[in-house]
Design an enzyme around this catalytic site. Sequence first.
Site, PDB file in Angstrom:
ATOM      1  N   SER A 150       0.853  -1.187   0.000  1.00 57.58           N
ATOM      2  CA  SER A 150       0.000   0.000   0.000  1.00 57.58           C
ATOM      3  C   SER A 150       0.888   1.236   0.000  1.00 57.58           C
ATOM      4  O   SER A 150       2.106   1.153   0.114  1.00 57.58           O
ATOM      5  CB  SER A 150      -0.917   0.000   1.218  1.00 57.58           C
ATOM      6  OG  SER A 150      -0.159   0.307   2.367  1.00 57.58           O
ATOM      7  N   LYS A 151       0.237   2.351  -0.125  1.00 53.64           N
ATOM      8  CA  LYS A 151       0.926   3.641  -0.248  1.00 53.64           C
ATOM      9  C   LYS A 151       1.941   3.865   0.884  1.00 53.64           C
ATOM     10  O   LYS A 151       2.990   4.473   0.668  1.00 53.64           O
ATOM     11  CB  LYS A 151      -0.150   4.736  -0.236  1.00 53.64           C
ATOM     12  CG  LYS A 151       0.271   6.042  -0.833  1.00 53.64           C
ATOM     13  CD  LYS A 151       0.268   6.060  -2.350  1.00 53.64           C
ATOM     14  CE  LYS A 151       1.257   7.073  -2.892  1.00 53.64           C
ATOM     15  NZ  LYS A 151       2.173   6.574  -3.870  1.00 53.64           N
ATOM     16  N   ARG A 152       1.595   3.367   2.070  1.00 48.91           N
ATOM     17  CA  ARG A 152       2.511   3.653   3.178  1.00 48.91           C
ATOM     18  C   ARG A 152       3.839   2.921   3.040  1.00 48.91           C
ATOM     19  O   ARG A 152       4.798   3.223   3.745  1.00 48.91           O
ATOM     20  CB  ARG A 152       1.824   3.374   4.519  1.00 48.91           C
ATOM     21  CG  ARG A 152       1.784   1.946   4.902  1.00 48.91           C
ATOM     22  CD  ARG A 152       0.840   1.651   6.045  1.00 48.91           C
ATOM     23  NE  ARG A 152       0.251   0.350   5.843  1.00 48.91           N
ATOM     24  CZ  ARG A 152       0.873  -0.781   6.130  1.00 48.91           C
ATOM     25  NH1 ARG A 152       2.071  -0.767   6.660  1.00 48.91           N
ATOM     26  NH2 ARG A 152       0.304  -1.943   5.884  1.00 48.91           N
TER      27      ARG A 152
END
Length: 467
Positions: free
Chosen positions: A241-243
């Site tokens: 994911s983006k994180r």
Amino acid sequence: MSEPVVTRIAPSPTGFMHIGTARTALFNWLFARGRGGKFLLRIEDTDRARSTPEATEAILDGMRWLGLDWDGDVVSQFERADRHAEVARAMLAQGTAYKCFSTQEEIQAFREAAKAEGRSTLFLSPWRDVPETEHPDAPYVIRLKAPRTGETVIEDKVQGTVTFRNDQLDDMVLLRSDGTPTYMLAVVVDDHDMDVTHVIRGDDHLSNAARQVQIIHAMGWPVPVYAHIPLIHGPDGKKLSKRHGALGVSEYAAMGYPAAAMRNYLARLGWSHGDDELFTDAQALEWFDLSGIGRSPARLDLKKLDHVSGWHIAQMEDDALLAATGDYLARTGQPALSQAQKDGLLTAMYCLKDRARTLPDLLEKGQFVLSSRPIRPDEKSAAALTDVSRGILSELTAQLQNASWTRDALEGTLTSAAEAHGLKFGQLASPLRAALAGRAATPSVYDMMLVLGRDESLARIDDASRP
Ligand code: GLU
């Protein structure tokens, strides 16, 4: 002779090219190209709201940057809607599909009743066996007359034999009441018409494969070879994911990883060939096989990417590196290099490419040859320019005037200058770096002097010797 291999990548335009899509594209490209086959590109653009020209362009740009060339024209799934509908109607005519007049409310009521009675909520259409003569003049969808008993089996090259019970798959809708095809039908028809022999894609599509195979069987079409690859995870083992950092291919391009390094790195995300970590395209094309794809999710590891990238930069031809650098500057909106800067960079390349992990890294190390006088030392290197070191630089200018401009002669001159002042070579090198490059991290002072040549080197040292 066995039939020619045809693979495809079928991205939905989401606004950017996800690194997982890039990896899937690469696997399909390697598999086809390594076997003299074809690699096709289909844009699954039936979601009209998301399928903007920009979103499609983002995919094409990602493909081009990665160097994954496709055969023929880009296929638009949306534009093939009539063909999809035609197949649904052919299935109707053959009796492998039927018109279902149940309304959303009726389906909802069916589900609620089933739930209340503790039965499966899988919708069983009452229209499955109703003859045409008894059909109302009302809107309908076309559903697949799927087998109600037995199993649908996928022989997957990565997942092994995967079995789905037919009584757990409903009669899926093929054509909606407005005449538009469903995704499941569109994929099957497109893959068939494009003569796709191998479907290599993320394992989030595994259960779709069961439904797609049911349509394929109903049409009597050949079933492609399936390879459903585990999705990429973050370094912590969780779904990417983006994180976890950059997800889009264009972000990696903007970080300055050469495309060749990205291909090598992505190939190793889920596929292996013995212990080989660093390899060329030619090797990947020769080695890539579905049997080398692992069953557990690969983890994104940017340290490893840096390492792979450094190796590729060191391997690349100077011209290719220069071109990649130009592409990087353009992508990141930085000014292009002048001809003189390009020439300088090419001359310096031998002492830059061994130690750079990324293209901006290479440019940073090559800053000495890209800059022109007066060199303005950055804060860190300026600290090396003291009254004492300026004096030494001034003496050096005179000594170097007469030195012959070879590595050996320069080494001799600089070593004795350091000794004469009771300095270690490193103590002399710091002000020299400040003078020649205005930076603390540079190639060796000899390399810089050789690349810059006598006149330019002496002028820079002379500049720095004056407060
Ligand atoms: N459009 C799907 C996606 O972007 C891929 C479908 C397929 O490969 O069959 O995930």
